[in-house]
Design an enzyme around this catalytic site. Structure first.
Site, PDB file in Angstrom:
ATOM      1  N   ASP A 284       0.866  -1.169   0.000  1.00 58.71           N
ATOM      2  CA  ASP A 284       0.000   0.000   0.000  1.00 58.71           C
ATOM      3  C   ASP A 284       0.911   1.230   0.000  1.00 58.71           C
ATOM      4  O   ASP A 284       2.133   1.125   0.153  1.00 58.71           O
ATOM      5  CB  ASP A 284      -0.966   0.005   1.189  1.00 58.71           C
TER       6      ASP A 284
HETATM    7  C1  BGC Z   1      -5.036   3.217   0.116  1.00 58.71           C
HETATM    8  C2  BGC Z   1      -5.182   2.196  -0.975  1.00 58.71           C
HETATM    9  C3  BGC Z   1      -5.059   2.844  -2.322  1.00 58.71           C
HETATM   10  C4  BGC Z   1      -3.723   3.535  -2.407  1.00 58.71           C
HETATM   11  C5  BGC Z   1      -3.416   4.157  -3.742  1.00 58.71           C
HETATM   12  C6  BGC Z   1      -3.814   4.079  -0.081  1.00 58.71           C
HETATM   13  O1  BGC Z   1      -3.807   5.159   0.779  1.00 58.71           O
HETATM   14  O2  BGC Z   1      -5.014   2.575   1.363  1.00 58.71           O
HETATM   15  O3  BGC Z   1      -6.410   1.520  -0.823  1.00 58.71           O
HETATM   16  O4  BGC Z   1      -5.234   1.915  -3.343  1.00 58.71           O
HETATM   17  O5  BGC Z   1      -3.674   4.535  -1.409  1.00 58.71           O
HETATM   18  O6  BGC Z   1      -4.131   5.299  -3.964  1.00 58.71           O
END
Ligand code: BGC
Length: 748
Positions: A284
């Protein structure tokens, strides 16, 4: 290695990977030819080029800033660029000017639609309609792929049993079975039957346990046991992986002390060795770097080592791999074989998506695909199916003949951005049809709009203007709830009542004496018990997306009969968290004992009985899982099963007569629940094992048979094995998780 039931779709099965003591089929069918091409390419790559593939950057808007890194092969993937011309330019520099020309994988959070926005995933789950959800995901893919986006960070499969957690909006709710069906549907929808040039790769997330954040505070630690993981949290991930999901994202949380981004038990033992996952694992956003804040590593070099060795293939935005992997390989702290494996996983996804042959997008065609009429139609239908009727004293459906003046009020009546919900970066409010707009179109000259509150958090003590308008109206339609910003990532809440003065507004409307319909749009199940007496009917719409307005008007007017079901338990008060239908049984189940208001001043400690409940809030929720009314009535009768006893490899055939006994045509959602009465572990009091949607005309009956493979009753037991434990079971067929009488059977 634990024996796992392997039920893979035929298309996903071809090659085998030999990691671990047992051969497991890979979930990604690239074919021998592609594997050969991967090997050939890998053989040409320098260590730096390999590490470049493992690096993902958020590059939106600025090609020149990244041109040098692209040319040097330091970027494997970008996210957050949506302009087709710029995407082509990113791709052109990479493909034509870098030494090996390996195309970029372009990612974006396309979570519930791209331009055409669908209901938030919690609303999608409320449809109990995987086929329609799959169709919606196909729409999202069609729009996004047309602009050059080939990877979405969806579906989010985190089981969520705490509505304080803002990200409950992004998932399918509390139940592993429903979540698994929704996850498979989205994977199929995004990727198509066989992934190729028109697919958008799915990314199942967040692996794992993220939705169990302590206290519902986002990013918080979790303390899930392996049994809890295997029996509740992981099954939807396994289902989506086995449906062919090409990618997976690690989660932010640490579970029992281990951050997911360094959890080799999850990423290797389970994901690769047990499930045979053949796609790529991405972190993530900076979750590798955040291991420093967790106190799990001292610096970026250390966390890069931990993540790489645990089985992470791609780093989203920590730049830990880019900065340190080469050195870590040279010093022997990360083996080059680990890097090779990661790069293979990344290249496999790129080959399977056809990126090497089709790196570019047709810029001229992109615009015509967005908001296509068929897409809006699917979004409207999905929004209609997502709406849950929670209360109706007979007011709904409204009869248009008798309406001269409609008062429309409330902060969500005309909130085009907010009805799109969280994660709708690309949906434009200019395309959103709000309830106000849809009502004005349908009833020209009859709609009076007095918002009362212009936003949900607003405080007001008097509503004289709204009340005066209500007195002059034939019916009052109040649109309440919470704006998009009150749910989603990092947006947890500790109080789940309608925020601001919305309950006061509803009470004032009720006092005006006219029929009131309350429609709630929210990212979670709010605690609306105190609001129910102040309306004649209540619809729960979550955030319904672009076409929410027309969908709601169709329901209010009876063109569409509501069929949505609660994908999560609706609580009476936030103090009941966590409360979910498939809990295990205490040794002292609640037995109808006295609540606080029935207790006299002289009551002694044991006079109340000693069972499990809250003195002030009882033992039950406001609405159970799977619940939702219709304008008609359905009955489930003559429930029979074909045998008294089944072998572990048998199939239970349960038959029942479903009747529409009311005055309207409608759609029922028969749900089959089971209970394993005695196990090597205490078992949930009910578990959903089957559901379907059945449309029946007024007065019609139908005899239906559902099949439940006995293998679906398997669970990870006390011995750490997954199997069906012989013994006695109960089975219900009902319209929700709290109704019906069980039939019994045994497994021998
Ligand atoms: C989130 C993810 C997301 C990623 C990319 C993160 O802050 O937890 O779910 O896909 O950002 O934007």
């Amino acid at each position: 290695m634990r024996a796992m039931r392997i039920l893979l779709p035929a298309l996903v099965l071809v090659m085998t990977v030999s990691c671990g003591p047992r051969e497991v089929r890979s979930t990604v069918n690239a074919g021998a030819d592609v594997e050969r091409q991967i090997d050939q390419l890998l053989a040409k790559m320098t260590l730096a080029e390999k590490i470049g593939q493992m690096n993902q950057v958020s590059a939106g808007g600025d090609v020149s800033r990244y041109a040098e890194s692209l040319r040097n092969g330091q970027v494997g993937s970008i996210l957050n660029e949506v302009d087709p011309a710029r995407i082509n330019e990113f791709q052109r520099i990479t493909v034509e000017e870098s030494r090996l020309g390996i195309p970029l994988l372009v990612g974006r959070d396309v979570i519930h639609g791209f331009h055409t926005v669908f209901p938030i995933p919690l609303g999608l789950a409320a449809t109990f309609d995987p086929e329609l959800v799959e169709e919606g995901a196909r729409v999202a893919a069609a729009e996004a792929v047309a602009q050059g986006i080939r990877w979405t960070f969806s579906p989010m499969l985190d089981i969520a049993r705490d509505p304080r957690w803002g990200r409950m909006a992004e998932g399918s709710g509390e139940d592993p079975w429903l979540d698994a069906r929704m996850g498979e549907a989205m994977v199929r929808g995004y990727q198509g039957e066989v992934p190729g040039p028109s697919s958008m790769a799915a990314c199942v997330k967040h692996f794992a346990g993220y939705g169990a954040a302590e206290g519902g505070r986002d990013y918080n630690s979790t303390f899930l046991t392996e049994r809890q993981l295997r029996n509740v949290i992981l099954p939807p991930f396994e289902a989506a992986v086995k449906a062919g999901a090409l990618t997976l994202m690690t989660s932010f949380n640490d579970n029992d002390g281990i951050p997911s981004t360094a959890n080799s038990f999850l990423l290797k033992d389970i994901l690769r060795n047990e499930w045979g996952f053949g796609g790529l694992v991405v972190t993530d956003w900076n979750s590798m770097g955040e291991m420093i804040a967790h106190g799990f590593g001292t610096d970026r070099k250390e966390v890069a080592r931990l993540a790489a060795n645990a089985g992470v293939d791609m780093d989203m935005m920590t730049f830990g791999f880019l900065s340190h992997l080469e050195e870590l390989v040279r010093s022997g702290q990360v083996k080059e074989a680990v890097i090779d494996e990661a790069v293979r996983n990344i290249l496999r996804v790129k080959f399977v998506l056809g990126l090497f042959e089709h790196p570019y997008v047709d810029e001229a065609a992109a615009a015509s695909v967005q908001y296509a009429p068929a897409h809006l139609e699917t979004a409207r239908k999905t929004a209609e199916e997502s709406v849950i009727l929670l209360k109706n004293d007979g007011l709904l459906p409204l009869s248009s003949g008798r309406i001269r003046t409609i008062l429309v009020t409330g902060p969500m009546a005309d909130a085009p951005h907010d009805q799109l919900g969280t994660w709708s970066f690309d949906g434009e409010k200019s395309h959103t049809v709000t309830p106000l707009k849809a009502l004005q179109e349908r009833f020209p000259g009859k709609v009076v709009y007095v918002p009362g509150l212009t936003y949900s958090r607003q405080q007001r003590s008097r509503f004289d203007d709204v009340v005066a308008a209500a007195r002059r109206a034939d019916v009052v339609l109040a649109f309440l709830g919470e704006e998009a910003i009150l749910s989603g990532e990092a947006h947890s809440l500790a109080d789940l009542n309608l925020i601001g003065s919305q309950s006061e507004l509803l009470a004032a409307l009720k006092a005006a004496g006219k029929p009131v319909v309350a429609t709630v749009m929210a990212g979670r199940p709010l605690t609306i018990e105190r609001d129910l007496p102040n309306c004649n009917a209540m619809l729960y719409a979550f955030h319904p997306g672009t076409m929410g307005g027309p969908a709601l008007v169709n329901i209010l007017m009876g063109d569409v009969n509501p069929s949505g079901k609660t994908p999560v338990t609706f609580l009476r008060t936030v103090g009941q968290v966590p409360m979910y239908y498939s809990h295990t049984m205490t040794g002292r189940p609640y037995n109808g004992e006295t609540l606080l208001d029935g207790i006299g001043p002289e009551a002694g400690q044991t006079s109340l009985g000693n069972t499990s409940y809250y003195l002030d809030a009882g033992a039950y929720p406001l609405f159970p899982f799977g619940y939702g009314l219709s304008y008609t009535d359905f009955t489930f009768e003559d429930i029979t099963i074909d045998q008294d006893s089944y072998p572990v490899d048998g199939t239970i055939r349960v038959s029942y007569t479903l009747s529409n006994t009311g005055r309207y045509d409608g759609t029922a959602v028969p749900q089959v629940y089971i209970r394993d009465l005695v196990g090597s572990l205490t078992r949930p009091v009910k578990e959903l094992k089957h559901f379907r949607r059945v449309r029946l005309g007024a007065g019609e009956s139908i005899r239906l048979t559902d099949e439940i493979p006995v293998s679906d009753l398997a669970f990870w037991g006390a011995d750490g094995q997954k199997k069906v434990e012989p013994g006695e079971f109960q089975l219900w067929v009902a319209g929700d998780s709290a109704s019906g009488d069980p039939v019994t059977f045994s497994v021998r």
